[in-house]
Design a protein around this motif. Structure first.
Motif, PDB file in Angstrom:
ATOM      1  N   VAL A  11      -1.990   2.630  -6.934  1.00  0.00           N
ATOM      2  CA  VAL A  11      -3.400   2.776  -7.309  1.00  0.00           C
ATOM      3  C   VAL A  11      -3.935   1.390  -7.643  1.00  0.00           C
ATOM      4  N   TYR A  12      -5.043   0.999  -7.023  1.00  0.00           N
ATOM      5  CA  TYR A  12      -5.609  -0.329  -7.293  1.00  0.00           C
ATOM      6  C   TYR A  12      -7.110  -0.296  -7.046  1.00  0.00           C
ATOM      7  N   SER A  13      -7.801  -1.354  -7.429  1.00  0.00           N
ATOM      8  CA  SER A  13      -9.254  -1.436  -7.272  1.00  0.00           C
ATOM      9  C   SER A  13      -9.621  -2.644  -6.418  1.00  0.00           C
ATOM     10  N   GLU A  14     -10.814  -2.580  -5.808  1.00  0.00           N
ATOM     11  CA  GLU A  14     -11.376  -3.663  -5.022  1.00  0.00           C
ATOM     12  C   GLU A  14     -12.479  -4.346  -5.838  1.00  0.00           C
ATOM     13  N   PRO A  15     -12.903  -5.543  -5.444  1.00  0.00           N
ATOM     14  CA  PRO A  15     -13.967  -6.237  -6.183  1.00  0.00           C
ATOM     15  C   PRO A  15     -15.258  -5.435  -6.316  1.00  0.00           C
ATOM     16  N   ASP A  16     -15.527  -4.556  -5.359  1.00  0.00           N
ATOM     17  CA  ASP A  16     -16.757  -3.765  -5.427  1.00  0.00           C
ATOM     18  C   ASP A  16     -16.650  -2.606  -6.425  1.00  0.00           C
ATOM     19  N   GLY A  17     -15.484  -2.466  -7.100  1.00  0.00           N
ATOM     20  CA  GLY A  17     -15.312  -1.433  -8.111  1.00  0.00           C
ATOM     21  C   GLY A  17     -14.745  -0.127  -7.586  1.00  0.00           C
ATOM     22  N   LEU A  22      -2.863   3.860  -2.192  1.00  0.00           N
ATOM     23  CA  LEU A  22      -2.237   3.209  -1.040  1.00  0.00           C
ATOM     24  C   LEU A  22      -0.809   3.693  -0.859  1.00  0.00           C
ATOM     25  N   ASN A  23      -0.506   4.117   0.363  1.00  0.00           N
ATOM     26  CA  ASN A  23       0.869   4.402   0.765  1.00  0.00           C
ATOM     27  C   ASN A  23       1.430   3.109   1.352  1.00  0.00           C
ATOM     28  N   GLU A  24       2.133   2.343   0.512  1.00  0.00           N
ATOM     29  CA  GLU A  24       2.576   1.010   0.920  1.00  0.00           C
ATOM     30  C   GLU A  24       3.510   1.009   2.120  1.00  0.00           C
ATOM     31  N   PRO A  25       4.529   1.906   2.165  1.00  0.00           N
ATOM     32  CA  PRO A  25       5.447   1.836   3.304  1.00  0.00           C
ATOM     33  C   PRO A  25       4.747   1.961   4.652  1.00  0.00           C
ATOM     34  N   LEU A  46      -3.380  14.397  -1.214  1.00  0.00           N
ATOM     35  CA  LEU A  46      -3.454  15.338  -0.092  1.00  0.00           C
ATOM     36  C   LEU A  46      -4.151  14.701   1.106  1.00  0.00           C
ATOM     37  N   ALA A  47      -5.272  14.027   0.844  1.00  0.00           N
ATOM     38  CA  ALA A  47      -5.995  13.366   1.931  1.00  0.00           C
ATOM     39  C   ALA A  47      -5.147  12.267   2.566  1.00  0.00           C
ATOM     40  N   LEU A  48      -4.397  11.556   1.750  1.00  0.00           N
ATOM     41  CA  LEU A  48      -3.531  10.496   2.266  1.00  0.00           C
ATOM     42  C   LEU A  48      -2.403  11.081   3.107  1.00  0.00           C
ATOM     43  N   GLU A  49      -1.888  12.228   2.676  1.00  0.00           N
ATOM     44  CA  GLU A  49      -0.851  12.903   3.453  1.00  0.00           C
ATOM     45  C   GLU A  49      -1.394  13.351   4.810  1.00  0.00           C
ATOM     46  N   GLU A  50      -2.631  13.879   4.827  1.00  0.00           N
ATOM     47  CA  GLU A  50      -3.248  14.265   6.096  1.00  0.00           C
ATOM     48  C   GLU A  50      -3.465  13.049   6.997  1.00  0.00           C
ATOM     49  N   LEU A  51      -3.846  11.935   6.393  1.00  0.00           N
ATOM     50  CA  LEU A  51      -4.019  10.701   7.163  1.00  0.00           C
ATOM     51  C   LEU A  51      -2.688  10.241   7.745  1.00  0.00           C
ATOM     52  N   ARG A  52      -1.616  10.371   6.964  1.00  0.00           N
ATOM     53  CA  ARG A  52      -0.291   9.991   7.454  1.00  0.00           C
ATOM     54  C   ARG A  52       0.132  10.865   8.628  1.00  0.00           C
ATOM     55  N   VAL A  53      -0.171  12.174   8.522  1.00  0.00           N
ATOM     56  CA  VAL A  53       0.179  13.096   9.602  1.00  0.00           C
ATOM     57  C   VAL A  53      -0.617  12.753  10.866  1.00  0.00           C
ATOM     58  N   MET A  54      -1.913  12.456  10.702  1.00  0.00           N
ATOM     59  CA  MET A  54      -2.742  12.085  11.856  1.00  0.00           C
ATOM     60  C   MET A  54      -2.217  10.817  12.524  1.00  0.00           C
ATOM     61  N   LYS A  55      -1.825   9.829  11.716  1.00  0.00           N
ATOM     62  CA  LYS A  55      -1.282   8.593  12.272  1.00  0.00           C
ATOM     63  C   LYS A  55      -0.004   8.879  13.041  1.00  0.00           C
ATOM     64  N   TYR A 283       2.791   7.219  -9.084  1.00  0.00           N
ATOM     65  CA  TYR A 283       1.679   6.293  -8.944  1.00  0.00           C
ATOM     66  C   TYR A 283       2.013   4.953  -9.602  1.00  0.00           C
ATOM     67  N   ILE A 284       1.731   3.873  -8.890  1.00  0.00           N
ATOM     68  CA  ILE A 284       2.028   2.523  -9.356  1.00  0.00           C
ATOM     69  C   ILE A 284       0.731   1.770  -9.594  1.00  0.00           C
TER      70      ILE A 284
END
Length: 297
Positions: A11-17, A22-25, A46-55, A283-284
């Motif tokens: 879990v991290y933030s960008e300059p825009d707030g 992030l799934n680092e591997p 869940l959304a990240l898991e769906e994105l991983r499956v799509m990839k 979560y890191i």
């Protein structure tokens, strides 16, 4: 390959707030909706898991081709490799068999767990003084209310609480257990009210006399009436064992359906909706950390 340790999601933030998960591997990320809490992180997972499956599906399409007929020699070879390395992912019959086995285990375990509740209520009614039987009913009703409270909104529990109370498939089991246990408790309470002549009940045509067992069947019929999309009562030819004309009996049914059946059905729907999140996550967060490059939808 299965792992016995939590898979890290950073879990991290960008300059825009904006906050990201992030799934680092696999270098995939998804935006986290604010405010940050267990529910928002779980939805992002869940959304990240769906994105991983799509990839993965896109990668399979590129390496294995659209079909066996259109595949190149290398793509056919890749198909053979995956069929050998991941047989459980390609066998529909195997997956179906595994699902049916898990369902059987849950139903069997539920029966084992519910039987003591039913026996305790029956023995209390037959062996204990009336005042002590009422105490037993109140204790059972209180335990049932607490259990239903836990599953009524499972998303409010943090990860640690969810593991303690539910575990894998625990939410499905506890919801089903509550349904059967509640039918036993409500049947015992209704029979006690019937003996006190506070409610009037009579057996329906061709039905046995009013007993705790027939009242248990009565509440199971009320349960089946609320099973969505299925008219199980008529399909199973399960007739009404007990008939009534008093509004107070109808009120008991509404309490049973509204405060027990509907929350349990909602919890089962929640468990089914979130069934894809089968992997544990950790979560890191490291202040000042930022990725070099990421992929996102």
């Amino acid at each position: 390959m299965a792992t016995n340790y939590p898979l890290p999601l950073r879990v991290y933030s960008e300059p825009d707030g904006k906050i990201y998960l992030l799934n680092e591997p696999e270098n995939l990320r998804i935006k986290v909706e604010e405010p940050i809490d267990e529910k928002s992180l779980q939805n992002s997972s869940l959304a990240l898991e769906e994105l991983r499956v799509m990839k993965r599906q896109k990668a399979l399409l590129a390496t294995e081709g659209e079909s066996e007929e259109k595949a190149t020699n290398q793509q056919r070879a890749n198909r053979q490799i995956r069929a050998f390395v991941e047989p459980s992912q390609t066998g529909f019959v195997s997956r179906l068999g595994k699902s049916l086995l898990e369902l059987f285990v849950v139903v069997y375990a539920m029966g084992i767990a519910v039987y003591p509740v039913y026996r305790i209520v029956r023995l209390s009614q037959e062996k204990l003084p009336e005042w002590l039987h009422v105490v037993v009913l109140l204790v059972c009703a209180g335990a049932l209310a607490f259990s239903i409270y836990q599953i009524a909104a499972p998303e409010r529990l943090d990860e640690k609480q969810r593991k303690i109370w539910f575990g894998k498939n625990g939410l499905m089991f506890l919801s089903t257990f509550n349904l059967a246990g509640a039918a036993s408790v409500f049947a015992a309470i209704t029979f006690w009210l019937y003996q006190k002549h506070w409610v009037i009940l009579q057996p329906c045509p061709d039905a046995p006399p009013v007993t705790p067992g027939s009242l248990l069947d009565f509440y199971m019929v009320q349960l089946l009436k609320l099973v969505p999309f299925l008219n199980l009562k008529d399909t199973l030819k399960w007739g009404e064992p007990v008939c009534y004309t008093q509004a107070r009996v109808g009120l008991l049914i509404l309490v049973f359906q509204g405060l027990v059946v509907l929350p349990c059905i909602n919890a089962i729907r929640y468990a089914w909706k979130n069934r894809k999140l089968t992997r544990p996550y950790e979560y890191i967060y490291e202040p000042g950390w930022k990725p070099e490059s990421v992929l996102e939808p």
